[in-house]
Scaffold this motif. Structure first.
Motif, PDB file in Angstrom:
ATOM      1  N   ARG A 138      81.326  73.493 -10.887  1.00  0.00           N
ATOM      2  CA  ARG A 138      80.406  72.341 -10.880  1.00  0.00           C
ATOM      3  C   ARG A 138      81.163  71.044 -10.597  1.00  0.00           C
ATOM      4  O   ARG A 138      80.716  70.217  -9.792  1.00  0.00           O
ATOM      5  CB  ARG A 138      79.654  72.245 -12.211  1.00  0.00           C
ATOM      6  CG  ARG A 138      78.596  71.173 -12.244  1.00  0.00           C
ATOM      7  CD  ARG A 138      77.858  71.142 -13.560  1.00  0.00           C
ATOM      8  NE  ARG A 138      76.985  72.296 -13.756  1.00  0.00           N
ATOM      9  CZ  ARG A 138      75.768  72.422 -13.231  1.00  0.00           C
ATOM     10  NH1 ARG A 138      75.282  71.456 -12.465  1.00  0.00           N
ATOM     11  NH2 ARG A 138      75.044  73.495 -13.457  1.00  0.00           N
ATOM     12  N   ASN A 148      76.914  88.612  -2.687  1.00  0.00           N
ATOM     13  CA  ASN A 148      77.674  87.800  -3.644  1.00  0.00           C
ATOM     14  C   ASN A 148      76.701  87.118  -4.614  1.00  0.00           C
ATOM     15  O   ASN A 148      76.612  85.882  -4.689  1.00  0.00           O
ATOM     16  CB  ASN A 148      78.498  86.774  -2.852  1.00  0.00           C
ATOM     17  CG  ASN A 148      79.626  86.167  -3.650  1.00  0.00           C
ATOM     18  OD1 ASN A 148      79.747  86.406  -4.855  1.00  0.00           O
ATOM     19  ND2 ASN A 148      80.437  85.362  -2.990  1.00  0.00           N
ATOM     20  N   SER A 200      77.649  84.294  -7.251  1.00  0.00           N
ATOM     21  CA  SER A 200      77.964  82.995  -6.647  1.00  0.00           C
ATOM     22  C   SER A 200      76.702  82.339  -6.098  1.00  0.00           C
ATOM     23  O   SER A 200      76.545  81.113  -6.175  1.00  0.00           O
ATOM     24  CB  SER A 200      79.019  83.162  -5.554  1.00  0.00           C
ATOM     25  OG  SER A 200      80.193  83.702  -6.120  1.00  0.00           O
TER      26      SER A 200
HETATM   27  C1  LIG Z   1      80.926  80.389  -7.416  1.00  0.00           C
HETATM   28  C2  LIG Z   1      82.054  79.792  -8.250  1.00  0.00           C
HETATM   29  C3  LIG Z   1      82.893  78.892  -7.378  1.00  0.00           C
HETATM   30  C4  LIG Z   1      81.417  78.964  -9.384  1.00  0.00           C
HETATM   31  O1  LIG Z   1      82.480  78.368 -10.114  1.00  0.00           O
HETATM   32  P1  LIG Z   1      82.491  78.379 -11.717  1.00  0.00           P
HETATM   33  O2  LIG Z   1      83.634  77.536 -12.138  1.00  0.00           O
HETATM   34  O3  LIG Z   1      82.450  79.780 -12.206  1.00  0.00           O
HETATM   35  O4  LIG Z   1      81.091  77.662 -12.007  1.00  0.00           O
HETATM   36  P2  LIG Z   1      80.675  76.799 -13.288  1.00  0.00           P
HETATM   37  O5  LIG Z   1      81.459  77.256 -14.468  1.00  0.00           O
HETATM   38  O6  LIG Z   1      80.760  75.367 -12.923  1.00  0.00           O
HETATM   39  O7  LIG Z   1      79.169  77.268 -13.462  1.00  0.00           O
HETATM   40  C5  LIG Z   1      78.108  76.532 -12.963  1.00  0.00           C
HETATM   41  C6  LIG Z   1      76.810  77.194 -13.304  1.00  0.00           C
HETATM   42  O8  LIG Z   1      76.655  78.391 -12.534  1.00  0.00           O
HETATM   43  C7  LIG Z   1      76.479  79.490 -13.411  1.00  0.00           C
HETATM   44  N1  LIG Z   1      77.217  80.630 -12.887  1.00  0.00           N
HETATM   45  C8  LIG Z   1      78.509  80.642 -12.484  1.00  0.00           C
HETATM   46  N2  LIG Z   1      78.840  81.877 -12.087  1.00  0.00           N
HETATM   47  C9  LIG Z   1      77.750  82.644 -12.263  1.00  0.00           C
HETATM   48  C10 LIG Z   1      77.478  84.015 -12.054  1.00  0.00           C
HETATM   49  N3  LIG Z   1      78.394  84.854 -11.575  1.00  0.00           N
HETATM   50  N4  LIG Z   1      76.246  84.469 -12.327  1.00  0.00           N
HETATM   51  C11 LIG Z   1      75.295  83.630 -12.799  1.00  0.00           C
HETATM   52  N5  LIG Z   1      75.483  82.320 -13.031  1.00  0.00           N
HETATM   53  C12 LIG Z   1      76.702  81.842 -12.761  1.00  0.00           C
HETATM   54  C13 LIG Z   1      77.060  79.066 -14.735  1.00  0.00           C
HETATM   55  O9  LIG Z   1      76.483  79.784 -15.795  1.00  0.00           O
HETATM   56  C14 LIG Z   1      76.727  77.607 -14.779  1.00  0.00           C
HETATM   57  O10 LIG Z   1      75.388  77.409 -15.204  1.00  0.00           O
HETATM   58  P3  LIG Z   1      75.047  76.268 -16.282  1.00  0.00           P
HETATM   59  O11 LIG Z   1      75.472  74.967 -15.623  1.00  0.00           O
HETATM   60  O12 LIG Z   1      73.586  76.408 -16.464  1.00  0.00           O
HETATM   61  O13 LIG Z   1      75.868  76.584 -17.479  1.00  0.00           O
HETATM   62  C15 LIG Z   1      82.924  80.876  -8.897  1.00  0.00           C
HETATM   63  O14 LIG Z   1      82.124  81.678  -9.721  1.00  0.00           O
HETATM   64  C16 LIG Z   1      83.708  81.736  -7.946  1.00  0.00           C
HETATM   65  O15 LIG Z   1      84.799  81.378  -7.541  1.00  0.00           O
HETATM   66  N6  LIG Z   1      83.154  82.922  -7.587  1.00  0.00           N
HETATM   67  C17 LIG Z   1      83.886  83.906  -6.837  1.00  0.00           C
HETATM   68  C18 LIG Z   1      84.288  83.447  -5.471  1.00  0.00           C
HETATM   69  C19 LIG Z   1      83.111  83.111  -4.611  1.00  0.00           C
HETATM   70  O16 LIG Z   1      82.265  83.937  -4.356  1.00  0.00           O
HETATM   71  N7  LIG Z   1      83.065  81.856  -4.145  1.00  0.00           N
HETATM   72  C20 LIG Z   1      81.991  81.412  -3.309  1.00  0.00           C
HETATM   73  C21 LIG Z   1      82.278  81.747  -1.890  1.00  0.00           C
HETATM   74  S1  LIG Z   1      80.947  81.258  -0.815  1.00  0.00           S
END
Ligand SMILES: CC(C)(COP(=O)(O)OP(=O)(O)OC[C@H]1O[C@@H](n2cnc3c(N)ncnc32)[C@H](O)[C@@H]1OP(=O)(O)O)[C@@H](O)C(=O)NCCC(=O)NCCS
Length: 170
Positions: A104, A130, A133
């Motif tokens: 975030r 995915n 994400s």
């Molecule tokens: C997508 C990503 C960047 C999000 O980063 P993060 O640091 O985990 O996200 P945050 O902690 O800021 O979470 C933000 C919100 O999303 C939600 N969220 C994060 N990952 C989630 C998941 N896998 N499933 C459901 N909700 C999710 C959180 O619960 C949070 O919700 P809230 O604000 O209501 O509490 C990270 O999960 C990631 O690196 N994923 C794997 C790599 C990837 O696929 N990247 C995207 C490529 S296009």
């Protein structure tokens, strides 16, 4: 929310950090989604030190590293400005650091970049499988616009959704 420092990647040592993070995160996250062959192909083509260096120095990409309060690298992101949008090309938080607000914070940072450049929209592509994400991006205010398939060469395609977030520029 956990504090994160966001540092622009502008030299070889930081590019090497991105390469190392990419190898770890992509293998862990994408092999179950698209298979090892495609992941290794794409790491070499898009996330090797040489490829990142060209993206930054010749293609207009900006890369950023995310550092936690203990000084550990917890993820990275990349954007490229286009005429009418800021394209969020990469956003990766390492598995053990997800759900702590770093994603975030990174998106809020990217929104400021777009606003500073007068760009009214952020777009990205995310693999259709995915799902976690995609849910995170939806929480950040992005919506799915359409399917988006990209031929990346080597017999591989990225089978994605295009997602967008409209900004209200003041
Ligand atoms: C997508 C990503 C960047 C999000 O980063 P993060 O640091 O985990 O996200 P945050 O902690 O800021 O979470 C933000 C919100 O999303 C939600 N969220 C994060 N990952 C989630 C998941 N896998 N499933 C459901 N909700 C999710 C959180 O619960 C949070 O919700 P809230 O604000 O209501 O509490 C990270 O999960 C990631 O690196 N994923 C794997 C790599 C990837 O696929 N990247 C995207 C490529 S296009």
């Amino acid at each position: 929310m956990n504090a994160v420092r966001i540092i622009e990647v502008c030299d070889g040592p930081l590019i090497a950090v991105v390469e190392t993070l990419a190898q770890r995160i992509w293998r862990e996250h994408y092999i179950p989604l698209v298979g090892r062959a495609q992941v290794e192909y794409m790491l070499e083509k898009f996330q090797s030190r040489a490829a990142i260096s060209i993206q930054i120095n010749k293609e207009g990409f900006f890369y950023y590293l995310f550092e936690d309060r203990e000084g550990a690298w917890v993820g990275y992101g990349a954007v490229i400005p286009r005429s009418d949008e800021l394209f969020l090309s990469k956003l990766y938080v390492s598995a053990e650091n997800r759900g702590r607000g770093y994603g975030r914070s990174a998106v809020e940072f990217v929104e400021k970049i777009a606003e500073n450049k007068g760009l009214p929209k952020i777009s990205l592509n995310v693999n259709k499988k995915n799902t976690g994400s995609i849910r995170a991006y939806q929480k950040f205010g992005f919506v799915i616009i359409r399917p988006f398939v990209t031929d990346v060469g080597g017999g591989f395609v990225m089978d994605d959704y295009r997602m967008e977030k409209l900004l209200s520029l003041s």
